[in-house]
Motif scaffolding. Sequence first.
Motif, PDB file in Angstrom:
ATOM      1  N   ASN A 114      12.498   0.885 -16.389  1.00 43.18           N
ATOM      2  CA  ASN A 114      11.679   0.027 -17.247  1.00 43.18           C
ATOM      3  C   ASN A 114      10.304  -0.191 -16.651  1.00 43.18           C
ATOM      4  OD1 ASN A 114      13.524  -0.324 -19.246  1.00 43.18           O
ATOM      5  ND2 ASN A 114      14.291  -2.282 -18.492  1.00 43.18           N
ATOM      6  N   LEU A 115       9.382  -0.588 -17.498  1.00 43.46           N
ATOM      7  CA  LEU A 115       8.005  -0.820 -17.077  1.00 43.46           C
ATOM      8  C   LEU A 115       7.927  -1.877 -15.984  1.00 43.46           C
ATOM      9  CD1 LEU A 115       4.989  -0.315 -17.551  1.00 43.46           C
ATOM     10  CD2 LEU A 115       5.054  -2.132 -19.246  1.00 43.46           C
ATOM     11  N   ASN A 116       8.708  -2.919 -16.095  1.00 41.98           N
ATOM     12  CA  ASN A 116       8.690  -4.008 -15.120  1.00 41.98           C
ATOM     13  C   ASN A 116       9.072  -3.525 -13.726  1.00 41.98           C
ATOM     14  OD1 ASN A 116       8.333  -6.630 -14.291  1.00 41.98           O
ATOM     15  ND2 ASN A 116      10.426  -7.231 -14.776  1.00 41.98           N
ATOM     16  N   GLN A 117       9.825  -2.439 -13.650  1.00 39.80           N
ATOM     17  CA  GLN A 117      10.304  -1.947 -12.359  1.00 39.80           C
ATOM     18  C   GLN A 117       9.472  -0.781 -11.814  1.00 39.80           C
ATOM     19  OE1 GLN A 117      14.347  -1.100 -13.328  1.00 39.80           O
ATOM     20  NE2 GLN A 117      14.948  -3.245 -13.348  1.00 39.80           N
ATOM     21  N   GLN A 118       8.368  -0.452 -12.453  1.00 40.09           N
ATOM     22  CA  GLN A 118       7.509   0.619 -11.971  1.00 40.09           C
ATOM     23  C   GLN A 118       6.693   0.130 -10.773  1.00 40.09           C
ATOM     24  OE1 GLN A 118       7.229   3.826 -13.244  1.00 40.09           O
ATOM     25  NE2 GLN A 118       8.926   3.355 -14.610  1.00 40.09           N
ATOM     26  N   PHE A 119       6.656   0.919  -9.712  1.00 40.19           N
ATOM     27  CA  PHE A 119       5.889   0.537  -8.534  1.00 40.19           C
ATOM     28  C   PHE A 119       5.462   1.783  -7.779  1.00 40.19           C
ATOM     29  CE2 PHE A 119      10.241   0.875  -7.150  1.00 40.19           C
ATOM     30  CZ  PHE A 119      10.190   1.421  -5.884  1.00 40.19           C
ATOM     31  N   LYS A 120       4.516   1.580  -6.884  1.00 45.86           N
ATOM     32  CA  LYS A 120       3.989   2.672  -6.042  1.00 45.86           C
ATOM     33  C   LYS A 120       3.977   2.164  -4.609  1.00 45.86           C
ATOM     34  CE  LYS A 120       1.301   6.447  -5.644  1.00 45.86           C
ATOM     35  NZ  LYS A 120       1.931   7.734  -5.658  1.00 45.86           N
ATOM     36  N   ILE A 121       4.477   2.972  -3.699  1.00 47.58           N
ATOM     37  CA  ILE A 121       4.479   2.594  -2.285  1.00 47.58           C
ATOM     38  C   ILE A 121       3.134   2.972  -1.687  1.00 47.58           C
ATOM     39  CG2 ILE A 121       5.552   2.978  -0.046  1.00 47.58           C
ATOM     40  CD1 ILE A 121       8.151   3.522  -1.574  1.00 47.58           C
ATOM     41  N   LEU A 122       2.433   1.969  -1.146  1.00 47.29           N
ATOM     42  CA  LEU A 122       1.124   2.206  -0.553  1.00 47.29           C
ATOM     43  C   LEU A 122       1.227   2.556   0.929  1.00 47.29           C
ATOM     44  CD1 LEU A 122      -0.880  -0.691  -2.216  1.00 47.29           C
ATOM     45  CD2 LEU A 122      -0.765   1.703  -2.897  1.00 47.29           C
ATOM     46  N   ARG A 123       2.149   1.912   1.630  1.00 49.25           N
ATOM     47  CA  ARG A 123       2.338   2.204   3.048  1.00 49.25           C
ATOM     48  C   ARG A 123       3.822   2.088   3.370  1.00 49.25           C
ATOM     49  NH1 ARG A 123      -0.703  -1.726   6.505  1.00 49.25           N
ATOM     50  NH2 ARG A 123       1.160  -2.952   6.285  1.00 49.25           N
ATOM     51  N   CYS A 124       4.306   3.083   4.095  1.00 44.71           N
ATOM     52  CA  CYS A 124       5.712   3.089   4.485  1.00 44.71           C
ATOM     53  C   CYS A 124       5.953   2.074   5.595  1.00 44.71           C
ATOM     54  CB  CYS A 124       6.120   4.478   4.985  1.00 44.71           C
ATOM     55  SG  CYS A 124       6.067   5.731   3.695  1.00 44.71           S
ATOM     56  N   PRO A 125       7.166   1.585   5.702  1.00 45.24           N
ATOM     57  CA  PRO A 125       7.469   0.644   6.784  1.00 45.24           C
ATOM     58  C   PRO A 125       7.467   1.340   8.137  1.00 45.24           C
ATOM     59  CG  PRO A 125       9.450   1.150   5.553  1.00 45.24           C
ATOM     60  CD  PRO A 125       8.310   1.814   4.840  1.00 45.24           C
ATOM     61  N   ALA A 126       7.517   0.540   9.199  1.00 45.11           N
ATOM     62  CA  ALA A 126       7.515   1.096  10.559  1.00 45.11           C
ATOM     63  C   ALA A 126       8.693   2.027  10.761  1.00 45.11           C
ATOM     64  CB  ALA A 126       7.528  -0.028  11.580  1.00 45.11           C
ATOM     65  N   LYS A 127       9.865   1.659  10.295  1.00 42.66           N
ATOM     66  CA  LYS A 127      11.014   2.568  10.371  1.00 42.66           C
ATOM     67  C   LYS A 127      10.968   3.471   9.149  1.00 42.66           C
ATOM     68  CE  LYS A 127      14.064  -0.852   8.334  1.00 42.66           C
ATOM     69  NZ  LYS A 127      15.340  -1.458   8.324  1.00 42.66           N
ATOM     70  N   ARG A 128      10.757   4.717   9.362  1.00 35.61           N
ATOM     71  CA  ARG A 128      10.556   5.676   8.278  1.00 35.61           C
ATOM     72  C   ARG A 128      11.856   5.960   7.542  1.00 35.61           C
ATOM     73  NH1 ARG A 128       5.404   7.174   6.990  1.00 35.61           N
ATOM     74  NH2 ARG A 128       4.111   7.025   8.806  1.00 35.61           N
ATOM     75  N   PHE A 129      11.711   6.089   6.237  1.00 35.02           N
ATOM     76  CA  PHE A 129      12.837   6.505   5.423  1.00 35.02           C
ATOM     77  C   PHE A 129      12.591   7.942   4.996  1.00 35.02           C
ATOM     78  CE2 PHE A 129      12.997   1.964   5.203  1.00 35.02           C
ATOM     79  CZ  PHE A 129      14.355   1.688   5.248  1.00 35.02           C
ATOM     80  N   LEU A 130      13.631   8.643   4.698  1.00 33.92           N
ATOM     81  CA  LEU A 130      13.549  10.066   4.439  1.00 33.92           C
ATOM     82  C   LEU A 130      12.581  10.403   3.301  1.00 33.92           C
ATOM     83  CD1 LEU A 130      14.642  12.875   5.132  1.00 33.92           C
ATOM     84  CD2 LEU A 130      16.432  12.496   3.442  1.00 33.92           C
TER      85      LEU A 130
END
Length: 195
Positions: A75-91
């Motif tokens: 849904n539109l309400n759940q659309q997002f963009k990650i600007l910076r990854c956290p310190a612990k990297r995810f795959l």
Amino acid sequence: MSREVEAYGKAKDVGKKAVTAGSSLAKDFAAFISRGSVVDLAIGIIIGTAFTAIVNGFVEDLISPLIALATPGTNLNQQFKILRCPAKRFLDCQTNTPANWTTAVLAQTDGAVVLGYGHFIQTIINFIIIALILFFIVKSYSAAFIRPKPTDTNDCPYCFTSIKKKATRCPACTSHIPDDAEAHGGDVDAITKQH
């Protein structure tokens, strides 16, 4: 002993003034609350709150799913963009489609910096819908209940300057207003329509 009696008298006077001021304040407050405009404002706020809930439900349940059909993902309400990854990297962090992050809240709790544009767009849609509905409500109220006040002026049939209905000459072009204006009660518009 006279100092004590004098102090007691002053304290008694101060007490009476405080009680009088307090009752006056209570009366003023009661008068303020019982005025129609305050009651109307309270009713408007309550209805506005309920109306906002209706519009939010309309957008979230009907409009957002239709927009989600045109956009990839949820849904539109759940659309997002990650600007910076956290310190612990995810795959899958750099592809912005991490398997563990289905919502912006999950990404934020893991420490990612998230741009929640979907929620912002949905809030703008809510605002536009509320503004349009309020516009139509005010416009229909104005059309139904607010009538233009009758004026005591008409337009000159020659130069269209606003003149008094009882005038016999136009102050702008000095034209003589026809005598049959008196037959129409000074209504120059009725004369112009005849000629």
